[in-house]
Design a protein around this motif. Structure first.
Motif, short mmCIF file in Angstrom:
data_model
loop_
_atom_site.label_atom_id
_atom_site.label_comp_id
_atom_site.label_asym_id
_atom_site.label_seq_id
_atom_site.Cartn_x
_atom_site.Cartn_y
_atom_site.Cartn_z
N GLY A 1 0.81 -1.14 -0.15
CA GLY A 1 -0.17 -0.13 0.01
C GLY A 1 0.76 1.31 -0.05
N ASN B 1 0.95 -0.11 5.97
CA ASN B 1 0.09 1.02 6.61
C ASN B 1 -1.37 0.65 5.83
N ASP C 1 -2.27 -6.57 -5.89
CA ASP C 1 -2.54 -7.05 -4.71
C ASP C 1 -1.26 -6.99 -3.37
N GLY C 2 -1.28 -6.44 -2.36
CA GLY C 2 -0.32 -6.54 -1.35
C GLY C 2 -0.10 -7.83 -0.84
N ASP D 1 0.76 -1.30 -4.96
CA ASP D 1 -0.64 -0.69 -4.42
C ASP D 1 -1.71 -1.19 -5.61
#
Ligand code: SAM
Length: 261
Positions: free
Chosen positions: A115, A179, A164-165, A138
């Motif tokens: 992110g 975060n 996707d993280g 991100d």
């Protein structure tokens, strides 16, 4: 209008608009149009001010100060800030502090920032740990574009990826730092949050999803106010060792880390 008059007028209008820190914000705005700093204002109080109205109106509409100014400091870096990504917050500086501590002693650490947003965390890590190989991921193409502009402006080399993280976290890293979005709903929040991307704010269970997916020596997460114990319990349940909670500079528990045995 002189700077002195502009400060008084701006403070009055920002207070009427419900801005929490009207004097401080007025000083930032007037300093910005004068091309000086807040501390430099004292010597410029009799100068004529031009070009303030548009910025003041934006702040009166409760647009975040960092978007109105277009730049915001994060650790040692001046970052470009606009509505494409979340405004970097002071508590996130503590997250960077912990990620640096965890990477200490690892040669050329491979660090994933999940992110990446404006690039705040990834770029601060690269800035303060130049041998690190930092990747930011991100789902937001807008955020990635801003992060790339910041990397370019600052001359810092990080890898930026769209996706996707959790999937990226599973690839194997020394440190996964995140975060993630952790706000349940946007009712009863400060109007400023309404200007920031929803995808950066709204989320629940993201810490657990990342902790489950991560293949890393260490994970370190920022959490919402009041979420630290619950996220720490999740890490312990998933088998993480040395689970530790760190408070931010205001004493609130905002960072949770753990080591995969
Ligand atoms: C709270 S913001 C953090 C931005 C920046 N790292 C910072 O600390 O200022 C969360 C970021 O996660 C991104 N995001 C949301 N869901 C994601 C997902 N599943 N995978 C990767 N990134 C995601 C959002 O687009 C947003 O940029």
């Amino acid at each position: 209008m002189t700077a002195r008059e502009a400060l008084a007028e701006s403070e009055r209008r920002l207070a009427a608009a419900g801005v929490e820190t009207p004097r401080v914000d007025a000083e930032w705005l007037v300093a910005h149009v004068l091309g000086t700093t807040r501390s430099g204002l004292a010597a410029r109080l009799d100068d004529e001010v031009a070009g303030l109205e548009q910025l003041l109106a934006r702040r009166e509409a409760r647009e975040p100060l960092a978007y109105v100014l277009g730049e915001w400091d994060f650790r040692r870096l001046p970052l470009k800030t606009d509505a494409r990504a979340l405004v970097p917050r002071p508590e996130t500086e503590t997250l960077v502090e912990r990620a640096l501590a965890l990477a200490d002693g690892i040669e050329r650490p491979r660090i994933l920032d999940v992110g990446v947003g404006s690039g705040a965390i990834a770029l601060a890590l690269k800035d303060e740990r130049s041998d690190a190989q930092v990747t930011g991921v991100d789902v937001s193409a807008d955020a990635l574009a801003l992060a790339a502009e910041n990397a370019d402006r600052l001359g810092l080399t990080v890898e930026l990826r769209h996706g996707d993280g959790a999937a990226a976290a599973a690839e194997g890293w020394d440190v996964v730092v995140a975060n993630p979005p952790y706000v349940d709903d946007l009712e009863d929040v400060q109007p400023e949050l309404g200007w920031e991307p929803e995808v950066a704010l709204l989320g629940s269970g993201e810490h657990e999803r990342l902790a489950r997916a991560a293949r890393a020596q260490f994970v370190v997460f920022e959490v919402g106010d009041g979420q630290a114990d619950q996220v720490a319990a999740v890490l312990e349940r998933l088998g993480y060792a040395e689970v530790t909670i760190t408070a931010d500079l205001t004493g609130r528990a905002r960072v949770v880390e753990g080591r995969l045995p």
